[in-house]
Motif scaffolding. Structure first.
Motif, short mmCIF file in Angstrom:
data_model
loop_
_atom_site.label_atom_id
_atom_site.label_comp_id
_atom_site.label_asym_id
_atom_site.label_seq_id
_atom_site.Cartn_x
_atom_site.Cartn_y
_atom_site.Cartn_z
N LEU A 45 9.86 18.30 -5.81
CA LEU A 45 11.27 18.21 -5.44
C LEU A 45 11.45 18.21 -3.93
O LEU A 45 12.20 17.40 -3.38
CB LEU A 45 12.07 19.37 -6.06
CG LEU A 45 12.24 19.35 -7.57
CD1 LEU A 45 12.99 20.59 -8.02
CD2 LEU A 45 12.96 18.09 -8.02
N LYS A 46 10.75 19.10 -3.25
CA LYS A 46 10.84 19.17 -1.78
C LYS A 46 10.33 17.89 -1.14
O LYS A 46 10.90 17.38 -0.18
CB LYS A 46 10.08 20.38 -1.25
CG LYS A 46 10.79 21.68 -1.51
CD LYS A 46 10.02 22.84 -0.91
CE LYS A 46 10.74 24.14 -1.23
NZ LYS A 46 10.04 25.30 -0.71
N ASP A 70 0.84 -1.20 0.00
CA ASP A 70 0.00 0.00 0.00
C ASP A 70 0.87 1.25 0.00
O ASP A 70 0.60 2.21 -0.74
CB ASP A 70 -0.92 0.03 1.22
CG ASP A 70 -2.13 -0.88 1.07
OD1 ASP A 70 -2.47 -1.24 -0.08
OD2 ASP A 70 -2.73 -1.23 2.11
N GLY A 71 1.91 1.26 0.83
CA GLY A 71 2.83 2.40 0.87
C GLY A 71 3.54 2.60 -0.46
O GLY A 71 3.69 3.72 -0.94
N MET A 72 3.97 1.50 -1.05
CA MET A 72 4.66 1.58 -2.34
C MET A 72 3.71 2.11 -3.42
O MET A 72 4.10 2.93 -4.25
CB MET A 72 5.18 0.21 -2.74
CG MET A 72 5.97 0.22 -4.04
SD MET A 72 6.53 -1.41 -4.55
CE MET A 72 7.63 -1.83 -3.23
N SER A 103 2.17 6.14 -7.11
CA SER A 103 1.09 6.96 -7.65
C SER A 103 1.47 8.43 -7.63
O SER A 103 1.22 9.17 -8.60
CB SER A 103 -0.21 6.74 -6.87
OG SER A 103 -0.68 5.43 -7.05
N ALA A 104 2.09 8.88 -6.54
CA ALA A 104 2.53 10.27 -6.45
C ALA A 104 3.60 10.55 -7.50
O ALA A 104 3.60 11.61 -8.15
CB ALA A 104 3.05 10.58 -5.05
N LEU A 105 4.51 9.61 -7.68
CA LEU A 105 5.56 9.77 -8.69
C LEU A 105 4.95 9.83 -10.09
O LEU A 105 5.30 10.69 -10.90
CB LEU A 105 6.56 8.63 -8.58
CG LEU A 105 7.73 8.65 -9.57
CD1 LEU A 105 8.53 9.93 -9.45
CD2 LEU A 105 8.62 7.45 -9.33
N ARG A 106 4.00 8.94 -10.37
CA ARG A 106 3.31 8.95 -11.66
C ARG A 106 2.62 10.28 -11.91
O ARG A 106 2.75 10.89 -12.98
CB ARG A 106 2.29 7.81 -11.72
CG ARG A 106 1.52 7.77 -13.04
CD ARG A 106 0.12 7.19 -12.91
NE ARG A 106 -0.64 7.84 -11.87
CZ ARG A 106 -1.47 7.20 -11.04
NH1 ARG A 106 -1.64 5.91 -11.12
NH2 ARG A 106 -2.14 7.87 -10.13
N ASP A 107 1.90 10.76 -10.88
CA ASP A 107 1.20 12.03 -11.02
C ASP A 107 2.17 13.18 -11.26
O ASP A 107 1.91 14.08 -12.06
CB ASP A 107 0.34 12.31 -9.79
CG ASP A 107 -0.80 11.30 -9.63
OD1 ASP A 107 -1.08 10.55 -10.60
OD2 ASP A 107 -1.39 11.24 -8.53
N ALA A 118 15.21 7.73 -9.66
CA ALA A 118 15.40 7.61 -11.10
C ALA A 118 14.68 6.38 -11.64
O ALA A 118 14.66 5.33 -11.02
CB ALA A 118 16.89 7.52 -11.43
N VAL A 119 14.09 6.53 -12.79
CA VAL A 119 13.40 5.45 -13.45
C VAL A 119 14.37 4.79 -14.40
O VAL A 119 15.02 5.47 -15.21
CB VAL A 119 12.15 5.98 -14.20
CG1 VAL A 119 11.47 4.86 -14.98
CG2 VAL A 119 11.20 6.63 -13.23
N ARG A 120 14.49 3.48 -14.34
CA ARG A 120 15.38 2.76 -15.24
C ARG A 120 14.80 2.77 -16.65
O ARG A 120 13.60 2.65 -16.84
CB ARG A 120 15.53 1.31 -14.80
CG ARG A 120 16.33 1.16 -13.58
CD ARG A 120 16.54 -0.31 -13.34
NE ARG A 120 17.10 -0.48 -12.00
CZ ARG A 120 17.32 -1.64 -11.46
NH1 ARG A 120 17.04 -2.73 -12.13
NH2 ARG A 120 17.83 -1.74 -10.27
#
Length: 143
Positions: free
Chosen positions: A125-126, A91-93, A98-102, A139-141
């Motif tokens: 960034l913060k 759930d945490g992941m 989801s936040a990263l995707r957004d 970083a996304v591979r």
């Protein structure tokens, strides 16, 4: 009548390399029942056990954790507390991803001429630094 499969048949049916099957046997996750010539033999039920191992790995369990949930008779002994903890971790992941995707969707569509001038991007960034996830860890591979 019990069906026996040699290691090549198990590898073909499971989609796993024979080397992985031998490794799982060394770890005690599966057991051969004998040999036909130089090839290990397994009961057909090993395919179900391999499916359980694959499911556990997909969920993020270590092989040691998975081994603790499988007894020597091929029976499953799920640790419900460990399953609940793993579900919480997932759930945490999911929230972080989801936040990263957004954030990536925002960055792709942001009308600001420079992303460093965008208040939403600056908040991202913060947030990344606040979570201790610097740019290298986020970083996304690339394939």
């Amino acid at each position: 009548m019990v069906e026996f499969l040699d290691i090549a048949q198990v590898a073909r049916r499971s989609g796993m390399a024979a080397s992985r099957l031998r490794f799982y046997e060394e770890k005690g996750l599966i057991a051969s029942v004998g040999r036909r010539g130089l090839k290990r033999l397994f009961e057909a039920g090993v395919l179900d056990r391999l499916s359980l191992i694959a499911l556990g790995q997909t969920a993020g369990f270590s092989l040691d954790e998975i081994g603790g949930m499988l007894d020597g008779n091929g029976q499953l002994r799920l640790d419900r507390g460990l399953c609940a903890a793993k579900a919480d971790a997932l759930d945490g992941m999911i929230r972080r991803l989801s936040a990263l995707r957004d954030g990536l969707r925002h960055a792709a569509a942001c009308p600001a001429p420079n992303h460093m001038e965008c208040p939403t991007f600056r908040r991202l960034l913060k947030a990344a630094i606040a979570r201790g996830r610097g740019p290298r860890r986020m970083a996304v591979r690339r394939a």
